[in-house]
Design a protein around this motif. Structure first.
Motif, PDB file in Angstrom:
ATOM      1  N   THR A  15       0.839  -1.189   0.000  1.00 31.35           N
ATOM      2  CA  THR A  15       0.000   0.000   0.000  1.00 31.35           C
ATOM      3  C   THR A  15       0.878   1.245   0.000  1.00 31.35           C
ATOM      4  O   THR A  15       1.868   1.317   0.724  1.00 31.35           O
ATOM      5  N   PHE A  16       0.501   2.216  -0.834  1.00 28.77           N
ATOM      6  CA  PHE A  16       1.219   3.482  -0.948  1.00 28.77           C
ATOM      7  C   PHE A  16       0.230   4.626  -0.767  1.00 28.77           C
ATOM      8  O   PHE A  16      -0.962   4.458  -0.948  1.00 28.77           O
ATOM      9  N   THR A  17       0.767   5.800  -0.446  1.00 27.12           N
ATOM     10  CA  THR A  17      -0.072   6.983  -0.322  1.00 27.12           C
ATOM     11  C   THR A  17       0.170   7.903  -1.513  1.00 27.12           C
ATOM     12  O   THR A  17       1.173   7.781  -2.216  1.00 27.12           O
ATOM     13  N   ILE A  18      -0.728   8.828  -1.712  1.00 24.24           N
ATOM     14  CA  ILE A  18      -0.560   9.834  -2.755  1.00 24.24           C
ATOM     15  C   ILE A  18       0.711  10.636  -2.495  1.00 24.24           C
ATOM     16  O   ILE A  18       1.428  11.008  -3.408  1.00 24.24           O
ATOM     17  N   GLN A  19       1.021  10.866  -1.222  1.00 25.56           N
ATOM     18  CA  GLN A  19       2.232  11.629  -0.878  1.00 25.56           C
ATOM     19  C   GLN A  19       3.482  10.929  -1.409  1.00 25.56           C
ATOM     20  O   GLN A  19       4.383  11.569  -1.935  1.00 25.56           O
ATOM     21  N   VAL A  20       3.548   9.604  -1.292  1.00 23.35           N
ATOM     22  CA  VAL A  20       4.696   8.845  -1.807  1.00 23.35           C
ATOM     23  C   VAL A  20       4.812   9.063  -3.316  1.00 23.35           C
ATOM     24  O   VAL A  20       5.901   9.288  -3.845  1.00 23.35           O
ATOM     25  N   LEU A  21       3.689   9.012  -4.003  1.00 27.10           N
ATOM     26  CA  LEU A  21       3.678   9.225  -5.452  1.00 27.10           C
ATOM     27  C   LEU A  21       4.132  10.642  -5.806  1.00 27.10           C
ATOM     28  O   LEU A  21       4.959  10.829  -6.709  1.00 27.10           O
ATOM     29  N   LEU A  22       3.652  11.637  -5.084  1.00 28.52           N
ATOM     30  CA  LEU A  22       4.060  13.023  -5.339  1.00 28.52           C
ATOM     31  C   LEU A  22       5.560  13.210  -5.097  1.00 28.52           C
ATOM     32  O   LEU A  22       6.229  13.931  -5.830  1.00 28.52           O
ATOM     33  N   GLU A  23       6.095  12.544  -4.076  1.00 35.93           N
ATOM     34  CA  GLU A  23       7.528  12.653  -3.797  1.00 35.93           C
ATOM     35  C   GLU A  23       8.360  12.052  -4.925  1.00 35.93           C
ATOM     36  O   GLU A  23       9.439  12.546  -5.253  1.00 35.93           O
ATOM     37  N   LYS A  24       7.874  10.980  -5.532  1.00 39.29           N
ATOM     38  CA  LYS A  24       8.586  10.365  -6.660  1.00 39.29           C
ATOM     39  C   LYS A  24       8.545  11.266  -7.897  1.00 39.29           C
ATOM     40  O   LYS A  24       9.497  11.333  -8.657  1.00 39.29           O
ATOM     41  N   LEU A  25       7.443  11.952  -8.087  1.00 38.51           N
ATOM     42  CA  LEU A  25       7.283  12.812  -9.251  1.00 38.51           C
ATOM     43  C   LEU A  25       7.915  14.191  -9.050  1.00 38.51           C
ATOM     44  O   LEU A  25       8.338  14.825 -10.006  1.00 38.51           O
ATOM     45  N   GLY A  26       7.963  14.632  -7.798  1.00 34.44           N
ATOM     46  CA  GLY A  26       8.460  15.971  -7.504  1.00 34.44           C
ATOM     47  C   GLY A  26       9.850  15.950  -6.904  1.00 34.44           C
ATOM     48  O   GLY A  26      10.658  15.072  -7.188  1.00 34.44           O
ATOM     49  N   ASP A  27      10.111  16.925  -6.071  1.00 31.32           N
ATOM     50  CA  ASP A  27      11.409  17.101  -5.419  1.00 31.32           C
ATOM     51  C   ASP A  27      11.215  16.934  -3.914  1.00 31.32           C
ATOM     52  O   ASP A  27      10.872  17.888  -3.225  1.00 31.32           O
ATOM     53  N   PRO A  28      11.449  15.703  -3.359  1.00 37.23           N
ATOM     54  CA  PRO A  28      11.192  15.477  -1.938  1.00 37.23           C
ATOM     55  C   PRO A  28      12.147  16.240  -1.021  1.00 37.23           C
ATOM     56  O   PRO A  28      11.799  16.550   0.109  1.00 37.23           O
ATOM     57  N   ILE A  29      13.327  16.565  -1.486  1.00 36.48           N
ATOM     58  CA  ILE A  29      14.287  17.281  -0.650  1.00 36.48           C
ATOM     59  C   ILE A  29      13.794  18.692  -0.367  1.00 36.48           C
ATOM     60  O   ILE A  29      13.843  19.174   0.755  1.00 36.48           O
ATOM     61  N   ASN A  30      13.311  19.363  -1.392  1.00 32.14           N
ATOM     62  CA  ASN A  30      12.784  20.719  -1.230  1.00 32.14           C
ATOM     63  C   ASN A  30      11.290  20.724  -0.939  1.00 32.14           C
ATOM     64  O   ASN A  30      10.683  21.791  -0.819  1.00 32.14           O
ATOM     65  N   ASP A  31      10.681  19.513  -0.864  1.00 37.50           N
ATOM     66  CA  ASP A  31       9.276  19.362  -0.537  1.00 37.50           C
ATOM     67  C   ASP A  31       8.386  20.150  -1.494  1.00 37.50           C
ATOM     68  O   ASP A  31       7.513  20.899  -1.071  1.00 37.50           O
ATOM     69  N   GLU A  32       8.625  19.963  -2.807  1.00 36.41           N
ATOM     70  CA  GLU A  32       7.789  20.674  -3.771  1.00 36.41           C
ATOM     71  C   GLU A  32       7.597  19.847  -5.034  1.00 36.41           C
ATOM     72  O   GLU A  32       8.393  18.982  -5.372  1.00 36.41           O
ATOM     73  N   ILE A  33       6.499  20.141  -5.709  1.00 38.21           N
ATOM     74  CA  ILE A  33       6.193  19.532  -6.998  1.00 38.21           C
ATOM     75  C   ILE A  33       5.654  20.639  -7.900  1.00 38.21           C
ATOM     76  O   ILE A  33       4.936  21.535  -7.434  1.00 38.21           O
TER      77      ILE A  33
END
Length: 133
Positions: A15-33
């Protein structure tokens, strides 16, 4: 919103969350997409209450690590490493990746440093990881 995927090789469901998906697509270090040329904060993702979901919040946690002797390579840590994709080690402001082929890894409660240089007591070291609430 959580969703479940089946692993191709093992057949295990995870099971994954939308947040995990957004982090893969965006920039998790700077916390932005970036979506439609606009920047959004990944940590601000919230479930749509009309679908019966709740609010998801996250927080970057910073835990200091003390280097007590020159050339030290092992450190005791007390963190949850169930998702190593969200683990980063910062040494004197430089960010290092997790993994056996990275600069550090964690086994049990021991952090092993295997970066390209030796650590000394004057170094500022901390581990940074994402927690979800």
């Amino acid at each position: 919103m959580a969703f479940t995927l089946t692993h191709i090789r093992t057949g295990e469901q995870q099971t994954f969350t939308i947040q995990v998906l957004l982090e893969k697509l965006g920039d998790p270090i700077n916390d932005e997409i970036i979506i439609k040329s606009e920047a959004y904060r990944i940590a601000s993702v919230q479930e749509d209450d009309s679908t019966g979901g709740g609010t998801v919040s996250s927080n970057w946690v910073r835990q200091s690590i003390e280097v007590t002797q020159s050339d030290q390579t092992e450190f005791e840590v007390d963190i949850n490493t169930s998702d190593p994709e969200g683990l980063f080690l910062v040494v004197n402001g430089a960010l290092f990746d997790y993994g056996l082929n990275g600069a550090f890894h964690i086994a049990g409660t021991t952090l092993y440093w295997h970066g390209r240089f030796n650590l000394s007591p004057s170094d500022q070291v901390y581990i940074k990881f994402l927690t979800l609430n």
